[in-house]
Design a protein around this motif. Structure first.
Motif, PDB file in Angstrom:
ATOM      1  N   ALA A 180       0.854  -1.189   0.000  1.00 25.59           N
ATOM      2  CA  ALA A 180       0.000   0.000   0.000  1.00 25.59           C
ATOM      3  C   ALA A 180       0.887   1.235   0.000  1.00 25.59           C
ATOM      4  O   ALA A 180       2.113   1.146   0.148  1.00 25.59           O
ATOM      5  N   SER A 181       0.260   2.390  -0.188  1.00 26.28           N
ATOM      6  CA  SER A 181       0.972   3.663  -0.135  1.00 26.28           C
ATOM      7  C   SER A 181       0.720   4.326   1.211  1.00 26.28           C
ATOM      8  O   SER A 181      -0.243   4.013   1.902  1.00 26.28           O
ATOM      9  N   ALA A 182       1.585   5.277   1.576  1.00 30.06           N
ATOM     10  CA  ALA A 182       1.431   6.024   2.829  1.00 30.06           C
ATOM     11  C   ALA A 182       1.581   7.507   2.528  1.00 30.06           C
ATOM     12  O   ALA A 182       2.512   7.921   1.836  1.00 30.06           O
ATOM     13  N   GLU A 183       0.651   8.305   3.065  1.00 34.99           N
ATOM     14  CA  GLU A 183       0.656   9.748   2.841  1.00 34.99           C
ATOM     15  C   GLU A 183       0.537  10.490   4.172  1.00 34.99           C
ATOM     16  O   GLU A 183      -0.290  10.141   5.013  1.00 34.99           O
ATOM     17  N   ALA A 184       1.345  11.520   4.356  1.00 36.30           N
ATOM     18  CA  ALA A 184       1.237  12.363   5.541  1.00 36.30           C
ATOM     19  C   ALA A 184       0.010  13.261   5.402  1.00 36.30           C
ATOM     20  O   ALA A 184      -0.124  13.980   4.412  1.00 36.30           O
ATOM     21  N   MET A 185      -0.895  13.221   6.379  1.00 39.31           N
ATOM     22  CA  MET A 185      -2.122  14.010   6.322  1.00 39.31           C
ATOM     23  C   MET A 185      -1.926  15.400   6.925  1.00 39.31           C
ATOM     24  O   MET A 185      -2.792  16.271   6.784  1.00 39.31           O
ATOM     25  N   CYS A 186      -0.819  15.605   7.598  1.00 41.65           N
ATOM     26  CA  CYS A 186      -0.431  16.905   8.144  1.00 41.65           C
ATOM     27  C   CYS A 186       1.074  16.826   8.342  1.00 41.65           C
ATOM     28  O   CYS A 186       1.690  15.810   8.021  1.00 41.65           O
ATOM     29  N   HIS A 187       1.680  17.899   8.830  1.00 38.02           N
ATOM     30  CA  HIS A 187       3.115  17.820   9.095  1.00 38.02           C
ATOM     31  C   HIS A 187       3.360  16.670  10.084  1.00 38.02           C
ATOM     32  O   HIS A 187       2.787  16.633  11.174  1.00 38.02           O
ATOM     33  N   THR A 188       4.193  15.728   9.673  1.00 35.99           N
ATOM     34  CA  THR A 188       4.377  14.493  10.449  1.00 35.99           C
ATOM     35  C   THR A 188       5.859  14.218  10.681  1.00 35.99           C
ATOM     36  O   THR A 188       6.662  14.249   9.748  1.00 35.99           O
ATOM     37  N   THR A 189       6.187  13.963  11.932  1.00 39.17           N
ATOM     38  CA  THR A 189       7.567  13.616  12.308  1.00 39.17           C
ATOM     39  C   THR A 189       7.617  12.141  12.677  1.00 39.17           C
ATOM     40  O   THR A 189       6.756  11.645  13.403  1.00 39.17           O
ATOM     41  N   THR A 190       8.606  11.447  12.154  1.00 39.36           N
ATOM     42  CA  THR A 190       8.718  10.011  12.410  1.00 39.36           C
ATOM     43  C   THR A 190      10.134   9.630  12.847  1.00 39.36           C
ATOM     44  O   THR A 190      11.105  10.328  12.552  1.00 39.36           O
ATOM     45  N   LEU A 191      10.202   8.517  13.549  1.00 39.57           N
ATOM     46  CA  LEU A 191      11.456   7.803  13.733  1.00 39.57           C
ATOM     47  C   LEU A 191      11.493   6.723  12.662  1.00 39.57           C
ATOM     48  O   LEU A 191      10.446   6.204  12.260  1.00 39.57           O
TER      49      LEU A 191
END
Length: 229
Positions: free
Chosen positions: A93-104
Motif C-alpha cells: 500500500a501507499s502512505a501519505e502524511a495528512m499533516c506535518h508528520t515527524t517520524t522515527l
C-alpha cells in the motif's frame, strides 16, 4: 529529539525494558514529512519501518483504474511499514502524511541486527502485526455481512476504541477524519456516510466539528450498529 523518550510513547514497545528501548533507540533515525507528501508508494521496494512521533498518516491502495481506497489511519505512537522489515518485498500500500508528520525510522538491516541482540523487540512488532491481521479479517467479514450503514457505525466504534479520549462525558475521536476518509474505511460512498452521520447526529449519538467526531452515547451507538439500515 530524545529518541529513547519517544520510543517509550509507542504502545507496541510498552513491555520493553529501559535497556531494551535504549538498544532500539541506537538503531533509529528520524525524518519529517509535509502535509500531502507521499512517504512511500504501493509497489515500491521497502526496507524501512516508520514510527509516528507527531502527526497523522493515511495508508491507502490504488486500483488499476486509479481509484484510491483508504485502508487505515495512523497517528502519534503508531508505526507502519513493518512488513518491509520482515520480507523486503514491494509495499502492499501507499502512505501519505495528512499533516506535518515527524517520524522515527528503522531500517531492515538495523532491525535484524537489533533483534539478534534483543528478541523481545521482534516479539513486540509481531504482536502488533497479528492484531492488525485480526482487524483486517474482521473488516473483511463486516464488508461481506453488514450493510453500508452498519459498517460506518462499526468504523466509528473502532476508531473510538483506538483513538478515543474522554472529554466531559463524551469520547472524542482524536484523529482528523473527513467523510471521504470514513467512506473509504467503511467501503461505501461519501453520500452514505453523510446520511449516516446526519442520522446519528439527529439521534444525539455523535457530534461532528471540523472533521472531528465525538461520541456522545457510546452504548446507544453500539446498539445502532446492530440494526440493519
Amino acid at each position: 529529539m530524545n529518541k529513547l523518550e519517544l520510543l517509550k510513547r509507542v504502545t507496541a514497545f510498552r513491555r520493553l525494558s529501559s535497556e531494551q528501548l535504549a538498544l532500539l533507540a541506537r538503531s533509529v533515525g528520524s525524518r519529517a514529512f509535509q502535509r500531502g507528501e507521499i512517504i512511500f508508494h504501493q509497489g515500491s521496494i521497502g526496507s524501512t519501518l516508520y514510527i509516528i512521533v507527531a502527526g497523522q498518516v493515511r495508508i491507502y491502495t490504488t486500483s488499476e483504474a486509479g481509484q484510491e481506497l483508504t485502508v487505515t489511519l495512523f497517528r502519534d505512537g503508531d508505526f507502519f511499514g513493518e512488513m518491509a522489515l520482515l520480507d523486503g518485498q514491494p509495499r502492499a500500500a501507499s502512505a501519505e502524511a495528512m499533516c506535518h508528520t515527524t517520524t522515527l525510522t528503522l531500517h531492515r538491516a538495523a532491525f535484524l541486527d537489533t533483534i539478534n541482540a534483543c528478541p523481545p523487540i521482534a516479539a513486540s512488532v509481531l504482536e502488533v502485526m497479528a492484531a492488525r491481521i485480526r482487524q483486517a479479517n474482521m473488516a473483511a467479514e463486516q464488508l461481506a455481512n453488514m450493510s453500508a450503514s452498519q459498517r460506518v457505525v462499526r468504523q466509528l466504534l473502532s476508531l473510538a476504541a483506538r483513538y478515543g479520549t474522554a472529554d466531559g462525558g463524551e469520547i472524542r475521536i482524536d484523529i482528523h477524519l473527513t467523510q471521504d476518509d470514513l467512506a473509504s474505511l467503511s467501503g461505501t460512498t461519501r453520500e452514505t456516510v453523510n446520511r449516516v452521520l446526519a442520522n446519528l447526529r439527529g439521534q444525539g449519538l455523535i457530534r461532528v466539528e471540523r472533521a472531528r467526531v465525538s461520541v456522545i452515547d457510546l452504548d446507544q451507538l453500539e446498539h445502532s450498529g446492530d440494526s440493519p439500515g
